[in-house]
Design a protein around this motif. Structure first.
Motif, mmCIF file in Angstrom:
data_model
loop_
_atom_site.group_PDB
_atom_site.id
_atom_site.type_symbol
_atom_site.label_atom_id
_atom_site.label_comp_id
_atom_site.label_asym_id
_atom_site.label_seq_id
_atom_site.Cartn_x
_atom_site.Cartn_y
_atom_site.Cartn_z
ATOM 1 N N ALA A 76 0.858 -1.183 0.000
ATOM 2 C CA ALA A 76 0.000 0.000 0.000
ATOM 3 C C ALA A 76 0.893 1.232 0.000
ATOM 4 O O ALA A 76 1.771 1.378 0.854
ATOM 5 C CB ALA A 76 -0.907 -0.006 1.225
ATOM 6 N N VAL A 123 -0.846 8.164 -1.445
ATOM 7 C CA VAL A 123 -1.272 8.902 -2.631
ATOM 8 C C VAL A 123 -0.587 10.263 -2.618
ATOM 9 O O VAL A 123 -0.517 10.929 -1.576
ATOM 10 C CB VAL A 123 -2.798 9.065 -2.650
ATOM 11 C CG1 VAL A 123 -3.235 9.890 -3.857
ATOM 12 C CG2 VAL A 123 -3.477 7.703 -2.660
ATOM 13 N N SER A 129 -2.206 14.462 -6.314
ATOM 14 C CA SER A 129 -3.123 13.585 -7.032
ATOM 15 C C SER A 129 -4.565 14.080 -6.880
ATOM 16 O O SER A 129 -4.966 14.555 -5.809
ATOM 17 C CB SER A 129 -3.007 12.157 -6.490
ATOM 18 O OG SER A 129 -3.965 11.332 -7.106
ATOM 19 N N ASP A 161 -6.975 11.980 -7.462
ATOM 20 C CA ASP A 161 -7.726 10.767 -7.149
ATOM 21 C C ASP A 161 -8.100 10.785 -5.669
ATOM 22 O O ASP A 161 -7.307 11.207 -4.832
ATOM 23 C CB ASP A 161 -6.870 9.539 -7.455
ATOM 24 C CG ASP A 161 -7.727 8.296 -7.602
ATOM 25 O OD1 ASP A 161 -8.853 8.307 -7.093
ATOM 26 O OD2 ASP A 161 -7.254 7.328 -8.231
ATOM 27 N N LYS A 171 -8.526 8.257 -3.728
ATOM 28 C CA LYS A 171 -8.111 7.037 -3.049
ATOM 29 C C LYS A 171 -7.262 7.390 -1.832
ATOM 30 O O LYS A 171 -6.549 8.390 -1.817
ATOM 31 C CB LYS A 171 -7.308 6.144 -3.988
ATOM 32 C CG LYS A 171 -8.111 5.571 -5.142
ATOM 33 C CD LYS A 171 -7.233 4.656 -5.985
ATOM 34 C CE LYS A 171 -8.031 4.023 -7.113
ATOM 35 N NZ LYS A 171 -7.187 3.134 -7.949
ATOM 36 N N THR A 172 -7.333 6.523 -0.827
ATOM 37 C CA THR A 172 -6.489 6.717 0.363
ATOM 38 C C THR A 172 -5.122 6.073 0.186
ATOM 39 O O THR A 172 -4.167 6.429 0.901
ATOM 40 C CB THR A 172 -7.158 6.110 1.605
ATOM 41 O OG1 THR A 172 -7.410 4.717 1.370
ATOM 42 C CG2 THR A 172 -8.468 6.827 1.901
ATOM 43 N N LEU A 177 -2.554 3.598 -2.924
ATOM 44 C CA LEU A 177 -2.412 2.831 -4.157
ATOM 45 C C LEU A 177 -1.978 1.420 -3.788
ATOM 46 O O LEU A 177 -1.020 1.237 -3.034
ATOM 47 C CB LEU A 177 -1.368 3.486 -5.072
ATOM 48 C CG LEU A 177 -1.669 4.931 -5.504
ATOM 49 C CD1 LEU A 177 -0.513 5.466 -6.352
ATOM 50 C CD2 LEU A 177 -2.979 4.998 -6.277
#
Length: 829
Positions: A532, A535, A539, A541, A543-544, A546
């Motif tokens: 994990a 991010v 970014s 995105d 998401k918490t 990648l």
């Protein structure tokens, strides 16, 4: 003039009041002027004017004891308010009362005098320098077994030994007669009294050469030697200011020091510098003990003769020398001696003594005065009787130092050289590799004791583009990259030997991190390792993290996918467990089975009857109705800590059910288990109420529970007693009777006590199950009793009695309520 007086008063109070706030009189750093009242300030203003100290002397003493400039400013303002008649607010007045009550400031008015005035030096009971010389292990007894000095004067009682050797050999031993003569056969009397030994040798030689011709001539063959055998005893008088005056019998070799030693030396008022030796009514010498010891002057310590008188006079002049000096004492001095002579006798100041300016306290008959002088005047300042000199300690402050700390190889203090620049300090302290080159700071102590900051570009200073002049007490701080930037780490969790955070290293792969953390556990699933990653802040995105996953080799050998994947800072690696991995689980069965002991579970669904079957079944004496199961609580770390805390706190439990449950569990373990579990292990287990008899009859029923790792199954013999505990008159064990009910057993135990709470009575059966008393309409239905059961009768909660005040309050309330009701009735009528 007003400003000067205020400044002196200020410094004086700073010394005075420090006594009230700290036992260490040298520490004024904790003084808070706001705690001082107007009355306290007024109480000492007169003493300042009488002290005779100059402003500079008071300021020096106060600053050395930690006085801050801010407190000086506050106190100056308070003094001006008192002088102008202004009063302080009520808060200060209240504080005054507190201080007077706790510290009794008015009783400490002599504190400043005890600190520095001549009175304190005179009453310190300092030793008189040289007095202990005559009390020490060093002795000054009269010498006997020493070579006779050539200047020794013979007298009646001395034994003369004359040796003749060579062509003739003979020895004469003669004692000088009272008329000063010896008698040699064939020669006649020879007068030796009152002549030095060298003269005596010449006289004897001339007389003996008349009978020994070989003593003279160009080629003598006979020789003579004269020496002293036993020496005579002389009587000396020691008078004046000595501890034991009187007449003393001493060796004729004795000197004035030997006589003083026998007399105990000068007393408290005796002089060390002027001790007269009187012979035949005339003073032949004056002994100065100081010069004898420090200069080796023997002129004042001549050999004594019969009838000599030693007179110890009263001292004429003394000076007190104390403080930071090597030998604090009371010193005697002669007219014409100076401070430099005192330094020679005392050894001078200690390493921390302040010698640039020395203050001398003097009493001139009517008043006291001060004299401050420097090193250039040491040999010019004359001393007078009663003078006191106090050498203060030098200030803890430095006049030529700077400090550097942070990312340097040699942090610490350095000498501040003339016109020293920052670049020079950096060159000698050596920057560390982790030094942050973008910025540094110089923290500077200004003249008003405030701090200022000067930032600089470290790279610019190192390249020579810029530089900064350093000043005394500058602090240079070089930050570290590790302090400025977030510490870079990678983390690993899961089926790994050592979970946790590890320093991030460029080029590190998953296999590298696993190797560093101790390797995989046998339960690790290597087919899918998850990474994990944070991010990026740029970014878009939401998401918490990648997520990346790939396979690794179980032996951590290079893998095409994992070995090419490099970790980044703050990556989290998770190693999952294999779904098919199982660890062995064991249980224990003891008591009435054919093969008691430990057994491993074959499947995750092994039940009670499966274990009984593998243990060979029950014995003939087994009592399955009383079988019990003890199971681990499986607490997490936090829950274990809570249990441990509860175990260590010794309090009376108000939860009687919990109390009896623990007793029941302990009883089950001690009843059947071969293991004696301690209290700590007992707190982590619980009893499970099972019904083994029903499980054996119906293996497919819910009574046949699934076993867990660590379970202990205990099957007792048939039990024949029932125990009654709690609030009964006679707690006891009673033989089981199938015809007796719950109340019958209570009666056999003496019945309920006055504090019994009968409606909450309950029973715990041998297998750990419990059943309470129920209430049906107006009747209590007590549970049935079985062999091995425990009957518990709880205690009725204690009711707090009302205090007289509470009773009075309730009575008054009822009376008021009654009055209101009566008034309402009257209104309705």
């Amino acid at each position: 003039m007003r400003r000067s007086i205020s400044r002196v008063v200020l410094l004086f109070f700073l010394a005075v009041f420090s006594f009230s706030y700290a036992q260490d009189i040298d520490d004024l750093s904790k003084l808070n002027v706001d705690d001082l009242s107007d009355a306290q300030i007024e109480a000492y203003m007169v003493r300042v004017q009488e002290s005779g100290l100059t402003m500079e002397q008071l300021e020096l003493l106060a600053r050395q004891r930690g006085m801050s400039s801010s407190q000086i400013s506050k106190l100056r303002q308070r003094i001006l308010k008192v002088q102008t008649g202004e009063t302080t607010d009520q808060g200060i007045i209240a504080n005054e009362n507190r201080i007077r009550g706790n510290y009794e400031i008015e009783d400490k008015v002599l504190f400043f005098d005890n600190l520095i005035t001549p009175d304190s030096l005179e009453t310190e009971k300092l030793p008189i320098f040289g007095a202990k010389i005559f009390e020490s292990a060093l002795t000054f007894e009269s010498p006997t077994n020493v070579a006779t000095p050539e200047s020794y004067v013979l007298g009646p009682g001395d034994e003369v030994i004359i040796d003749i050797y060579g062509a003739s050999e003979i020895t004469y031993q003669q004692t000088i007669s009272p008329d000063g003569k010896i008698l040699i056969s064939g020669v006649g009397p020879i007068s030796l009294g009152g002549v030095p030994i060298r003269t005596a040798r010449s006289r004897v030689f001339n007389q003996l050469s008349s009978i020994y011709s070989g003593l003279k001539g160009s080629r003598p063959n006979t020789f003579m030697d004269l020496s002293i055998g036993d020496i005579r005893t002389i009587k000396i008088n020691v008078v004046g200011n000595v501890k034991r005056p009187g007449t003393y019998a001493l060796s004729s070799f004795s000197s004035a020091f030997n006589a003083l030693y026998e007399a105990g030396g000068p007393d408290e008022n005796g002089s060390m510098r002027q001790i007269d030796i009187i012979r035949s009514g005339e003073r032949i010498a004056t002994l100065d003990i100081y010069k004898y010891f420090f200069e080796g002057d023997i002129l004042g310590n001549p050999p004594l003769q019969e009838g000599d008188v030693i007179v110890v006079k009263t001292y004429a002049n003394r000076v007190v020398y104390a403080g930071e000096v090597k030998q604090p004492a009371v010193y005697e001095f002669l007219e014409g001696e100076h401070y430099s002579d005192l330094l020679g006798f005392s050894g001078g100041a200690t390493a921390i003594g302040y010698t640039d300016n020395v203050t001398l306290f003097r009493s001139n008959g009517r008043a006291k005065s001060l004299k401050t002088f420097g090193k250039a005047e040491y040999d010019k300042v004359s001393l007078y009787d009663g003078d006191s000199i106090y050498v203060v300690a030098m200030s803890d402050t430095y006049g030529n130092r700077v400090k550097i700390e942070g990312a340097v190889e040699q942090p610490g203090f350095y000498e501040l050289k003339e016109n020293m620049k920052l670049s020079e300090l950096l060159s000698i302290s050596n920057l560390s590799k982790d030094a942050y080159l973008e910025r540094g700071n110089i923290i500077r102590l200004e003249n008003d004791l405030s701090l200022s900051n000067q930032s600089f570009d470290l790279m610019s200073v190192l390249s020579g583009k810029s530089d900064y002049q350093l000043r005394n007490e500058d602090l240079v701080k070089i930050p570290s990259i590790l302090d400025i930037e977030e510490r870079k780490t990678v983390s690993i969790l899961g089926e790994i030997r050592n979970e946790g955070d590890y320093p991030f290293v460029e080029g590190m792969t998953v296999e590298d991190l696993i190797t560093i953390s101790g390797g995989l556990l046998a339960s690790a699933n290597t087919s899918k390792v998850e990474v994990a990653r944070r991010v990026s802040k740029d970014s878009k995105d939401f998401k918490t993290a990648l997520i990346f996953d790939f396979k690794i080799n179980s032996n951590l050998s290079l893998n095409d996918s994992a070995s090419t994947f490099e970790l980044k800072a703050f990556d989290l690696v998770t190693i999952k467990a294999s779904a098919l991995f199982r660890t062995q689980k064991s249980i224990k069965i003891e008591g009435e089975v054919m093969r008691p002991g430990f057994y491993a579970l074959e499947t995750e669904e092994d039940r009670l009857t499966d274990l009984i079957r593998r243990a060979g079944g029950l014995t003939f004496y087994a009592y399955p109705e009383g079988a019990s199961l003890i199971r681990d609580l499986n607490l997490n770390q936090e829950e274990e800590e809570e249990v441990e805390e509860e175990r260590t706190i010794e309090t009376t439990s108000t939860d009687e059910g919990d109390f009896y449950r623990k007793q029941q569990l302990e009883g089950l373990i001690q009843r059947d288990s071969v293991d004696q579990l301690n209290t700590e292990l007992l707190a982590k287990k619980e009893a499970i109420g099972i019904q083994l008899d029903k499980a054996l009859k119906s293996p497919k029923s819910n009574y046949n529970i699934i076993l867990e790792d660590g379970d202990v199954i205990s099957i007792p013999k048939e039990l024949q007693t029932v125990r009654v505990r709690g609030e009964v008159l006679y707690p006891t064990r009673i033989m089981f009777d199938r015809l007796a009910n719950f109340r019958d057993y209570i009666s056999l135990a003496g019945g309920f006590s006055d504090n019994a709470q009968t409606k909450r009575s309950y029973i715990v059966y041998a297998n750990g199950r419990a059943k309470r008393t129920k209430k049906l309409l107006f009747f209590k239905v007590f549970p049935s009793v079985e062999p091995g059961a425990d009957i518990f009768v709880p205690q009725r909660p204690e009711r707090r009695k009302l205090t007289p005040g509470e009773i009075l309050g309730i009575t008054s309330g009822l009376a008021s309520l009654s009055l209101v009701i009566v008034q309402m009735v009257n209104v309705l009528d």
